[in-house]
Scaffold this motif. Sequence first.
Motif, mmCIF file in Angstrom:
data_model
loop_
_atom_site.group_PDB
_atom_site.id
_atom_site.type_symbol
_atom_site.label_atom_id
_atom_site.label_comp_id
_atom_site.label_asym_id
_atom_site.label_seq_id
_atom_site.Cartn_x
_atom_site.Cartn_y
_atom_site.Cartn_z
ATOM 1 N N MET A 13 42.915 33.721 47.006
ATOM 2 C CA MET A 13 41.940 34.789 46.816
ATOM 3 C C MET A 13 40.549 34.252 47.122
ATOM 4 O O MET A 13 40.073 33.306 46.505
ATOM 5 C CB MET A 13 42.006 35.307 45.383
ATOM 6 C CG MET A 13 40.991 36.405 45.076
ATOM 7 S SD MET A 13 41.167 37.082 43.401
ATOM 8 C CE MET A 13 40.742 35.634 42.423
ATOM 9 N N ALA A 14 39.874 34.854 48.094
ATOM 10 C CA ALA A 14 38.542 34.404 48.496
ATOM 11 C C ALA A 14 37.505 34.809 47.453
ATOM 12 O O ALA A 14 37.577 35.895 46.871
ATOM 13 C CB ALA A 14 38.185 35.002 49.851
ATOM 14 N N TYR A 15 36.560 33.927 47.227
ATOM 15 C CA TYR A 15 35.481 34.180 46.271
ATOM 16 C C TYR A 15 34.168 33.795 46.935
ATOM 17 O O TYR A 15 34.004 32.669 47.415
ATOM 18 C CB TYR A 15 35.688 33.381 44.984
ATOM 19 C CG TYR A 15 34.757 33.779 43.862
ATOM 20 C CD1 TYR A 15 35.126 34.740 42.931
ATOM 21 C CD2 TYR A 15 33.498 33.202 43.744
ATOM 22 C CE1 TYR A 15 34.288 35.116 41.896
ATOM 23 C CE2 TYR A 15 32.638 33.568 42.720
ATOM 24 C CZ TYR A 15 33.039 34.529 41.800
ATOM 25 O OH TYR A 15 32.190 34.899 40.783
ATOM 26 N N ASP A 16 33.218 34.727 46.949
ATOM 27 C CA ASP A 16 31.940 34.539 47.631
ATOM 28 C C ASP A 16 30.856 34.238 46.603
ATOM 29 O O ASP A 16 30.704 34.975 45.615
ATOM 30 C CB ASP A 16 31.599 35.815 48.408
ATOM 31 C CG ASP A 16 30.436 35.620 49.365
ATOM 32 O OD1 ASP A 16 29.741 34.581 49.284
ATOM 33 O OD2 ASP A 16 30.204 36.521 50.194
ATOM 34 N N ILE A 17 30.092 33.170 46.814
ATOM 35 C CA ILE A 17 29.019 32.822 45.874
ATOM 36 C C ILE A 17 27.763 33.651 46.086
ATOM 37 O O ILE A 17 26.830 33.572 45.286
ATOM 38 C CB ILE A 17 28.669 31.322 45.945
ATOM 39 C CG1 ILE A 17 27.963 30.989 47.256
ATOM 40 C CG2 ILE A 17 29.885 30.461 45.731
ATOM 41 C CD1 ILE A 17 27.323 29.619 47.253
ATOM 42 N N ASN A 18 27.726 34.444 47.132
ATOM 43 C CA ASN A 18 26.533 35.235 47.426
ATOM 44 C C ASN A 18 26.183 36.152 46.252
ATOM 45 O O ASN A 18 27.039 36.870 45.723
ATOM 46 C CB ASN A 18 26.760 36.085 48.685
ATOM 47 C CG ASN A 18 25.496 36.779 49.133
ATOM 48 O OD1 ASN A 18 24.471 36.142 49.380
ATOM 49 N ND2 ASN A 18 25.557 38.099 49.249
#
Length: 247
Positions: free
Chosen positions: A1-6
Motif C-alpha cells: 500500500m503506497a503512502y505519500d508524505i506530501n
Amino acid sequence: MAYDINNKTILVTGANRGIGKVLVESFLENGAKKVYAAVRNLGSATPLVEKYGDRVVPVQIDLADPESITAAAQVTQDVEIVVNNAGAFDAVSLLKENAIASLEFLLNINVYGLIHMAQAFAPILKANGGGVFAQLNSVVSMKTFSNFANYSASKAASYSITQTLRELLSEQGTIVLSVHPGPIATDMGEAAGLTAIAESPTLVADAIIAALQTGDFHVFPDTMAKQIGGAYQSFAKNVIEASMSEG
C-alpha cells in the motif's frame, strides 16, 4: 500500500544531527506540511527552525526519560508519521567488567525507548487515520560485529520489537517500517570507526520515502545494507513477513 508524505505532519526523534537532521530536511523538501523535531535539547533544533520557519516545531524527547515522551505526545496530537531515529551507541568488549552496564544503558534507550514511543504515539496515529511508525534498526540487528556486540544486541532486540509492532499496529491501519542502515556518515558512524566506508545519510531518507511508496517493511538504504538485505531477503519474506501461527 503506497503512502505519500506530501502534506503530512511528521515527528522525527534525534532530529538535530546526522540521519535525523537529514530526515527532517528531506521530508520537508518532499512536501511534508510540518515536522516535529524531537530533540533532548530544544536549542539544538534552532538551525532547522531558522532554515524552515514554522514548518519545524521543536519538541523535547529523551528516549531515556519516558515522561518526556508522554509530554511530547500530548502536544503533537496531529502527527501522522513517527520516525524513531534517536538511539545510543557504545562499544565495550563483552569480556570487560563494564559490559553489562553498557548493555543496560543501550537497552534502556534503544529498546525501552522504542517501546515507550510506540505506547505514546500508537493511539495518536490511530486517531489520525493509521499513518506510519518507522524505526531505525541498523544492519547490526541482523549481523553482530564483535567489537560492538552490545550495540548489536540492543538493535537485535529493537528489530524484534519492530516486528511485533508491525503485527499489532496493522490492526489499526498503521504502516510499520524497519530501517536497517549500514555505515552512515554521522557522529555515531565515526564513533564506531566506520568513517572510511560510511555513505551519505541522504540514502536513508530516500529509502524511507521509497519504501512508503512500495509498501516494503524492511528498508536497506546503502551499499552494505543492500548486500546484507539481499542475502536476508528470502528469510525475511518467507519467515519474518509471513503470517505464521504460534501453534
